[in-house]
Design a protein around this motif. Structure first.
Motif, mmCIF file in Angstrom:
data_model
loop_
_atom_site.group_PDB
_atom_site.id
_atom_site.type_symbol
_atom_site.label_atom_id
_atom_site.label_comp_id
_atom_site.label_asym_id
_atom_site.label_seq_id
_atom_site.Cartn_x
_atom_site.Cartn_y
_atom_site.Cartn_z
ATOM 1 N N ARG A 11 1.265 4.044 -3.075
ATOM 2 C CA ARG A 11 0.705 5.387 -2.905
ATOM 3 C C ARG A 11 -0.752 6.017 -3.422
ATOM 4 N NH1 ARG A 11 6.501 6.547 -4.781
ATOM 5 N NH2 ARG A 11 7.465 6.714 -3.041
ATOM 6 N N GLN A 32 0.674 -1.161 -0.129
ATOM 7 C CA GLN A 32 0.098 -0.089 -0.077
ATOM 8 C C GLN A 32 0.877 1.098 -0.098
ATOM 9 O OE1 GLN A 32 -2.332 -0.807 3.458
ATOM 10 N NE2 GLN A 32 -4.176 -1.518 2.107
ATOM 11 N N GLU A 33 1.860 1.240 0.787
ATOM 12 C CA GLU A 33 2.786 2.340 0.774
ATOM 13 C C GLU A 33 3.516 2.649 -0.611
ATOM 14 O OE1 GLU A 33 6.911 3.237 3.274
ATOM 15 O OE2 GLU A 33 5.201 2.774 4.590
#
Length: 153
Positions: free
Chosen positions: A60, A56-57
């Motif tokens: 973005r 998920q990071e």
């Protein structure tokens, strides 16, 4: 071509086999019923959640890939501390293969499930996989996911 690159820190975890538990319930009429519950082992759930957070990071907030996907996965296992310094150095430089558990394909399963719905709409979109397993001073899994240009069937 869209691509994301990320690492999952820590010792890689293989996808655990589904577990089950049963209990017997006795109804008011005295009839017994068996209830079976299937569940994923807690270590697998925690690792898949760690993968999901790293993915998920890296994404973005972008939409999951909806075309065919190519994965490049490098699994880095910790070098056993019980080995001699000489053997540890050989492992670090790749002269000793990482042939111990976990199995690379079972780590891949946990990774694919953790990325499902985040990196790609469904893991059925994965068409190509390059997978390697090595020893390293810093255990982790490095992932490169590329959306290919061709249409999905």
């Amino acid at each position: 071509m869209k691509q994301i690159v990320f690492s999952v820190p820590g010792t890689p975890v293989a996808k655990g086999r589904a577990k089950s538990s049963s209990r017997i319930d006795v109804g008011q009429n005295g009839q017994q019923r068996v209830f079976t519950r299937h569940y994923t082992p807690e270590t697998t759930v925690k690792y898949e959640n760690l993968v999901r957070l790293a993915a998920q990071e890296a994404m973005r907030g972008a939409e999951p890939f909806d075309r065919p996907v190519e994965l490049t996965v490098a699994i880095y296992l910790p070098i056993p501390q019980s080995w001699s310094k000489k053997k540890q150095e050989k492992a670090r430089t790749g002269l000793i293969g990482a042939t111990k558990k976990p199995d690379a394909d079972n780590v891949l399963k946990a990774l694919k499930d953790g990325m499902n719905g985040v990196v790609y709409v469904d893991d059925a979109r994965i068409t190509d996989v390059l997978l390697k397993k090595r020893y390293a001073l810093s255990p982790r899994v490095d992932v490169v996911a590329r959306q290919l240009e061709q249409e999905a069937a």
